[in-house]
Design an enzyme around this catalytic site. Structure first.
Site, PDB file in Angstrom:
ATOM      1  CE  LYS A  53      -3.742  -2.550   2.093  1.00  0.00           C
ATOM      2  NZ  LYS A  53      -4.503  -2.960   3.278  1.00  0.00           N
ATOM      3  CD  GLN A  97      -3.527  -4.399   6.596  1.00  0.00           C
ATOM      4  OE1 GLN A  97      -3.415  -3.478   5.795  1.00  0.00           O
ATOM      5  NE2 GLN A  97      -4.189  -5.506   6.313  1.00  0.00           N
ATOM      6  CG  ASP A 120      -9.848  -0.394   4.785  1.00  0.00           C
ATOM      7  OD1 ASP A 120      -9.574  -0.763   3.630  1.00  0.00           O
ATOM      8  OD2 ASP A 120      -9.173  -0.688   5.792  1.00  0.00           O
TER       9      ASP A 120
END
Ligand code: NDP
Length: 313
Positions: A53, A97, A120
């Site tokens: 990422k 995460q 997200d």
């Protein structure tokens, strides 16, 4: 006839290039989109994802920073970090995460991320926006699935779409996006009766289960489009043989590495489907590409700029 292979690497690269030119224009106008990634502890798989990422952010010109609190962090300390990121104007996207260590209240942490920075798309506010078709942030993997379908000119409106899997991260938002795009959607799960029969109704079949090669040819309507979200590591030789006997390339790589990556769809499905995403190289590359797109989208939304419908930047 063998199915057309829907190349996720190619579509992902296309999206990243579009994002890069958007970022360039925004940066020239004095607004460089910024992404903060929070990686708690030393989970090896999470470390690989986060590295990807951050690298991808650099490639498209997005400012990125990584926060790596220790594995024993308290919920409150993690909340303080998220609140600080919420406050900072140069940060447009915050990604925590998962998974988080057991002592951390993960739901509370995700609820604390400012919905406007929730790249997200997991915050209930964004879930609500998606279900009521308001502009918001859509989870990356489902948004990527829609991009594969659209950019491959697969018809969606009025088609029967079957989604196997009802997770908050993949199955449910994918079903919602397909509904919003006017497909007739059926969601299946572990309690579904006659799963093969229901799946055979699908002009589009999305497999998001987490079971190697579970979707065999008898689940598939001939000519259907198959999107294989699954990412399963197969190490058992018998399981490998069930999936890849007669595939010398895979056999060679299994022999040398001791494992292979396989989706939820059995390779034999390529003989009956009309189009199919490979694993690896299908949905996976879209997930990161859409994270980049979401960061740009968040940067625009926060400043009150108009954004295109659905997942497009
Ligand atoms: P979850 O484990 O959260 O959900 C799996 C779903 O599959 C559940 O709804 C479950 O049903 C259903 N299921 C399990 N077994 C069966 C069965 N035998 N028959 C029918 N349905 C079944 O997984 P995720 O949604 O998070 O992920 C799914 C897969 O996608 C995984 O392989 C994951 O690694 C992969 N993935 C890939 C990504 C990518 O970028 N390519 C990103 C995210 C995930 P029930 O609800 O009844 O338990």
């Amino acid at each position: 006839m063998a199915a057309i292979v829907l190349d996720g690497n190619k579509i992902g690269a296309e999206i990243r290039a579009e994002v890069a030119s958007e970022v360039k224009a925004m940066t020239a106008a004095g607004i460089r989109p910024g992404l903060a990634v929070v990686l708690v502890g030393n989970n090896p798989a999470s470390e690989i994802y986060v590295r990807g990422k951050v690298k991808s952010s650099e490639e498209v010109g997005i400012y990125s920073e990584k926060h790596t609190p220790p594995d024993n962090i308290s919920t409150q300390a993690l909340l303080d970090l998220v609140i600080d990121l919420n406050r900072r104007d140069e940060i447009d996207g915050i990604l925590v995460q998962l998974p988080l260590p057991p002592q951390v209240d993960a739901k509370k942490v995700l609820m604390t991320v400012d919905p406007a920075k929730d790249v997200d798309g997991f915050h209930p506010v964004n879930v609500g926006f998606l279900s009521t078709q308001r502009p918001g942030l859509v989870p990356c993997t489902p948004a990527g699935i829609m991009e594969i379908l659209k950019r491959s000119n697969i018809p969606i409106a009025s088609q029967e779409a079957v989604v196997v899997g009802r997770s908050d991260i993949v199955g449910k938002p994918t079903a919602m996006l397909l509904t919003n795009a006017n497909a007739t959607v059926t969601i299946c799960h572990s309690k579904t009766r006659d799963l093969p029969g229901v799946c055979r109704r699908g002009d589009i079949l999305i497999a998001a289960i987490g079971r190697a090669g579970m979707i065999t040819r008898d689940f598939v309507k001939p000519g259907a489009t198959i999107i294989d979200v699954g990412m399963n590591r197969v190490t058992d030789p018998a399981e490998f043989a069930r999936l890849f006997t007669g595939n010398p390339k895979r056999e060679e790589s299994f022999r040398t590495k001791g494992f292979t990556l396989v989706g939820d769809v059995h390779p034999e499905v390529a003989e009956v489907a009309g189009a199919i995403t490979p694993v690896p190289g299908g949905v996976g590359p879209l997930t990161i590409a859409m994270l980049m797109a979401n960061t740009v989208r968040a940067a625009k939304l926060r400043r009150g700029n108009p954004v295109p419908e659905l997942s497009r930047v």
